[in-house]
Design an enzyme around this catalytic site. Structure first.
Site, short mmCIF file in Angstrom:
data_model
loop_
_atom_site.label_atom_id
_atom_site.label_comp_id
_atom_site.label_asym_id
_atom_site.label_seq_id
_atom_site.Cartn_x
_atom_site.Cartn_y
_atom_site.Cartn_z
N PRO A 144 0.83 -1.21 0.00
CA PRO A 144 0.00 0.00 0.00
C PRO A 144 0.86 1.25 0.00
CG PRO A 144 -0.76 -1.56 1.68
CD PRO A 144 0.51 -2.12 1.13
N ASP A 158 44.48 -42.39 3.46
CA ASP A 158 44.16 -43.65 4.12
C ASP A 158 43.21 -43.44 5.28
OD1 ASP A 158 45.93 -42.84 6.19
OD2 ASP A 158 47.59 -43.54 4.94
N LYS A 174 44.37 -49.32 4.79
CA LYS A 174 45.20 -49.65 5.94
C LYS A 174 44.39 -49.72 7.20
CE LYS A 174 49.87 -49.09 5.07
NZ LYS A 174 50.93 -48.18 5.41
N GLY A 198 48.27 -37.30 11.02
CA GLY A 198 49.35 -36.83 11.89
C GLY A 198 50.51 -36.25 11.12
N ASP A 199 51.70 -36.72 11.43
CA ASP A 199 52.91 -36.27 10.77
C ASP A 199 53.43 -37.42 9.90
OD1 ASP A 199 55.39 -34.14 11.20
OD2 ASP A 199 56.02 -36.17 10.68
N MET A 215 49.48 -47.10 17.97
CA MET A 215 49.06 -48.43 17.49
C MET A 215 49.16 -49.49 18.56
SD MET A 215 51.00 -48.38 13.82
CE MET A 215 52.51 -47.62 14.38
#
Ligand code: SAH
Length: 476
Positions: free
Chosen positions: A43, A250, A272, A304-305, A385
């Site tokens: 309006p 992996d 792996k 990781g490294d 591991m």
């Protein structure tokens, strides 16, 4: 992904905006910039919209919304100050499969209008899926400062050379290579520093002097991806991941990290899992050589490294023997990431003066380590591991003089939103692993520093925040 991002071409297409206030005006201004034909139904119009009407940029129907206003429209925005009207517009538009946005009411929207950084023709759109427009705006402000204003000019320069480059190089990889070299080098730098004409000449020169067949020599980047949290990637890791033609990864690489690689890069999963090697190490080494010789830029992503229990040494030695160029990018190793995210300093003046990283991997049913050197009360030992050898680990450490009460931390999926920290001691280690059903990847920290966890732990994964586990399953 909650919403599918697209950029719509609205040039000369009919759009409806219901509402004449300042909220509607902001959306109208965007639509006008995109070249849309905008009909505003309201309006009354605020000053901004009245000015646009005056300039002939929009058409105005000075009345309440009517159903027929949706006819022949390609997009609808409702920004009236009446909730029931907005709701009705949303329902009607949805019934017609018309994309509809109701300002500030995400539950009534079939699309959202993102925060944008406009460096036309380059545009960046930011969305939080309606969760927090403020956050989107803050992010936009940061991006504004990252993306030089000259990006638009750079894109235009590139556009003006596109045809020439297309004719010069017949294949897509050749063209991509050319542009990647140009856009990451002198041409961009000249342009960003305001020397547009020099930038144009430099680009022309690069094109004139380019070899007909720019032979691409492949390279391999052995990149440490860190323990899981994508924020722990290095800048170099990220940059190389975004240039990659192929990513070889992996099981240890967390999905959110893989998601950060170039979207159209090929992803190769080389597995792996324990006892389930998808590819043997020798085959992985050969795969890297083959891909590089095909001229590809290969990122070999490692958890990781790469040089800590990562077999990075073996991979680059094969590359060297085959004359393939490579780089190695260090990453945050699991010991460091997991210890930090569980509030366990690996060394501490009062508790541990040294730290050793060892593998607790079972070989021929046993763990071959120099237990005498490890079992030292002021030393922290981190086992990678180690889950299968925990029985031997505690037995040997106790036999070599560590107290059975020596605290042990088990950190599963450290640094991720699924992180679990379980505290036990040497005597109960094997039992704890069984009872708590710990799964790889888990790191084991042995030493008095573990006592600090109670006081120093700070990282709280959000409950249920990331249901995606590390997968043995390839995800692309
Ligand atoms: N190169 C890797 C280690 C590879 S060996 C690195 O530097 O971290 C694989 C082992 O690392 C796993 O069995 C587990 O013990 C440990 N590990 C890797 N990522 C982990 C994580 N996010 N949480 C806990 N342990 C992890």
């Amino acid at each position: 992904m909650d919403l599918f991002p697209v950029f719509l071409d609205l040039e000369n297409r009919a759009c409806l905006v219901a509402g004449g206030g300042s909220v509607a005006a902001r959306k109208v201004a965007l639509l006008v910039r995109a070249g849309a034909r905008v009909q505003v139904v309201a309006p009354k119009l605020c000053d901004e919209l009245a000015a646009l009407k005056e300039q002939g940029q929009i058409s105005h129907s000075a009345r309440e919304f009517e159903d027929a206003d949706l006819d022949d429209k390609v997009l609808v925005i409702a920004g009236t100050d009446r909730h029931e009207v907005n709701r009705r517009i949303s329902e009607l538009a949805n019934a017609r499969n018309l994309p509809v946005n109701v300002v500030d009411q995400p539950e009534l929207c079939s699309f959202i209008v993102p925060s944008i950084i406009d460096r036309s023709p380059v545009q960046i759109a930011v969305s939080t899926g309606g969760a927090s427009p403020v956050l989107a705006r803050l992010l936009r402000a940061r991006l504004e400062s990252y993306v030089p204003a000259a990006y638009g000019r750079l894109a235009k320069l590139v556009e003006s050379f596109r045809e020439q480059v297309k004719q010069r190089f017949t294949t897509i990889p050749q063209r991509r290579q050319f542009w990647e070299n140009v856009l990451q080098g002198e041409v961009s730098e000249l342009l960003f520093s305001g020397r547009d004409e020099l930038a144009r000449r430099s680009l022309q020169k690069a094109l004139d002097e380019s070899e007909d067949e720019p032979h691409r020599i492949g390279e391999v980047y052995l990149v440490g991806a860190g323990p899981g949290d994508p924020d722990l990637l290095t800048f170099r890791a990220l940059r190389l991941m975004q240039m990659a033609d192929v990513v070889v990864y992996d099981r240890l690489v967390a999905p959110p990290i893989l998601d950060m690689a170039r979207r159209d890069a090929e992803r190769i999963y080389v597995g792996k899992e324990r006892d389930n090697h998808t590819l043997t190490q020798e085959n992985i080494n050969q795969l890297l050589v083959r891909l590089a010789k095909e001229g590809k830029r290969v990122v070999r992503l490692k958890g990781g490294d790469p040089f800590i229990f990562g077999r990075g040494g073996e991979e680059i030695s094969t590359l060297m023997e085959n004359g393939v160029a490579f780089q190695v990018v260090p990453g945050i190793t699991a010991a460091s990431g997991c210890a930090t995210y569980s509030g366990i300093p690996l060394t501490h003046r009062d508790y541990a003066q040294s730290v050793v990283f060892v593998t607790g991997h079972l070989q021929d049913g046993t763990v071959n380590l120099n237990w005498k050197a490890l079992a030292h009360p002021n030393q922290t030992i981190v086992f990678y591991m180690g889950l299968h050898g925990v029985g031997i680990v505690s037995e040997q450490l106790i036999a070599h003089g560590l107290p059975a009460t020596m605290p042990v931390a088990l950190v599963q999926q450290g640094t991720t939103q699924n992180q679990r920290v379980v505290i036990t001691d040497l005597e109960r280690l094997e039992q704890t692993v069984r009872e708590e059903d710990l799964k790889p990847p888990t790191i084991i920290i042995v030493g008095h520093v573990v006592e600090l966890h109670e006081k120093l732990h700070w990282f709280e994964p959000l409950p249920g925040a990331n249901p995606r586990p590390f997968g043995g399953v390839p995800h692309v």
